[in-house]
Write a protein that holds these residues in place. Structure first.
Motif, PDB file in Angstrom:
ATOM      1  N   VAL A 294      11.682   5.109   7.535  1.00  0.00           N
ATOM      2  CA  VAL A 294      11.324   4.422   6.289  1.00  0.00           C
ATOM      3  C   VAL A 294      12.197   3.185   6.116  1.00  0.00           C
ATOM      4  O   VAL A 294      11.707   2.103   5.770  1.00  0.00           O
ATOM      5  N   VAL A 295      13.486   3.316   6.387  1.00  0.00           N
ATOM      6  CA  VAL A 295      14.393   2.170   6.291  1.00  0.00           C
ATOM      7  C   VAL A 295      14.023   1.112   7.333  1.00  0.00           C
ATOM      8  O   VAL A 295      13.893  -0.078   7.019  1.00  0.00           O
ATOM      9  N   GLY A 296      13.834   1.538   8.578  1.00  0.00           N
ATOM     10  CA  GLY A 296      13.541   0.598   9.665  1.00  0.00           C
ATOM     11  C   GLY A 296      12.230  -0.141   9.477  1.00  0.00           C
ATOM     12  O   GLY A 296      12.166  -1.373   9.574  1.00  0.00           O
ATOM     13  N   TYR A 297      11.157   0.585   9.221  1.00  0.00           N
ATOM     14  CA  TYR A 297       9.862  -0.062   9.013  1.00  0.00           C
ATOM     15  C   TYR A 297       9.840  -0.863   7.719  1.00  0.00           C
ATOM     16  O   TYR A 297       9.058  -1.798   7.583  1.00  0.00           O
ATOM     17  N   GLY A 298      10.717  -0.507   6.780  1.00  0.00           N
ATOM     18  CA  GLY A 298      10.805  -1.258   5.537  1.00  0.00           C
ATOM     19  C   GLY A 298      11.303  -2.677   5.733  1.00  0.00           C
ATOM     20  O   GLY A 298      11.139  -3.531   4.860  1.00  0.00           O
ATOM     21  N   LEU A 299      11.897  -2.947   6.877  1.00  0.00           N
ATOM     22  CA  LEU A 299      12.347  -4.306   7.173  1.00  0.00           C
ATOM     23  C   LEU A 299      11.177  -5.227   7.505  1.00  0.00           C
ATOM     24  O   LEU A 299      11.301  -6.443   7.443  1.00  0.00           O
ATOM     25  N   LEU A 300      10.047  -4.635   7.871  1.00  0.00           N
ATOM     26  CA  LEU A 300       8.872  -5.417   8.246  1.00  0.00           C
ATOM     27  C   LEU A 300       8.010  -5.713   7.026  1.00  0.00           C
ATOM     28  O   LEU A 300       8.109  -5.049   6.001  1.00  0.00           O
ATOM     29  N   ASP A 301       7.131  -6.703   7.163  1.00  0.00           N
ATOM     30  CA  ASP A 301       6.188  -7.036   6.101  1.00  0.00           C
ATOM     31  C   ASP A 301       4.793  -6.626   6.551  1.00  0.00           C
ATOM     32  O   ASP A 301       4.135  -7.348   7.306  1.00  0.00           O
ATOM     33  N   PRO A 302       4.312  -5.448   6.104  1.00  0.00           N
ATOM     34  CA  PRO A 302       2.992  -4.999   6.548  1.00  0.00           C
ATOM     35  C   PRO A 302       1.872  -5.893   6.041  1.00  0.00           C
ATOM     36  O   PRO A 302       0.790  -5.943   6.627  1.00  0.00           O
ATOM     37  N   LEU A 303       2.118  -6.611   4.963  1.00  0.00           N
ATOM     38  CA  LEU A 303       1.062  -7.456   4.417  1.00  0.00           C
ATOM     39  C   LEU A 303       0.735  -8.633   5.326  1.00  0.00           C
ATOM     40  O   LEU A 303      -0.361  -9.183   5.250  1.00  0.00           O
TER      41      LEU A 303
END
Length: 150
Positions: free
Chosen positions: A42-51
């Motif tokens: 959750v922390v790691g993927y939270g660094l990305l912008d899925p939008l």
């Protein structure tokens, strides 16, 4: 138990649709937390912008951003259930048996034996995917080609 901030992450819009705030999370957890791997993701993927991706899909496919986001969330959230439906409960139990025996034994030797048994079971399940010609044509396949199979 939900944290105070998680209660403000969702609300219902004036038109009755659910709204979700895409929040980054930088939480901490103890080393023995049974959900540490997920929390780390959750922390790691939270660094990305899925939008970034969702906006591109929306533009290219002419589908609203919210509809794509809802699809992605629903597809991911039901993935486990979908996998169970595809494999079936009987096979899930069969695949779990070597793991359960190995964990009960608690030795590296038992775990390696379980790995080998799982590898063999999966290779058996995968065989028709890798070699579809191993099975003779089914009745409906023969009927489509005619009585002589031509």
């Amino acid at each position: 138990m939900a944290s105070e901030s998680s209660r403000t992450d969702t609300w219902v819009s004036e038109d009755g649709e659910d709204v979700v705030c895409l929040r980054r999370w930088r939480g901490t957890w103890p080393p023995d937390d049974p959900h540490a791997n997920f929390k780390s993701d959750v922390v790691g993927y939270g660094l990305l912008d899925p939008l970034h991706t969702v906006r591109g899909m929306s533009h290219n496919l002419d589908i609203p951003i919210g509809a794509i986001a809802r699809y992605v969330l629903a597809r991911w959230a039901t993935g486990g259930s979908g996998g169970l439906l595809e494999i079936g409960p009987v096979m899930i139990h069969r695949l779990w048996q070597p793991v359960a025996r190995a964990e009960e034994a608690g030795t590296d030797e038992a775990r390696l034996a379980a790995y080998d048994q799982l590898r063999q079971m999966l290779s058996w399940l995968k065989l028709p995917l890798d070699n579809p010609e191993i099975y003779p044509p089914q009745a409906e396949d023969r009927d489509a080609r005619g009585p002589a199979g031509d």
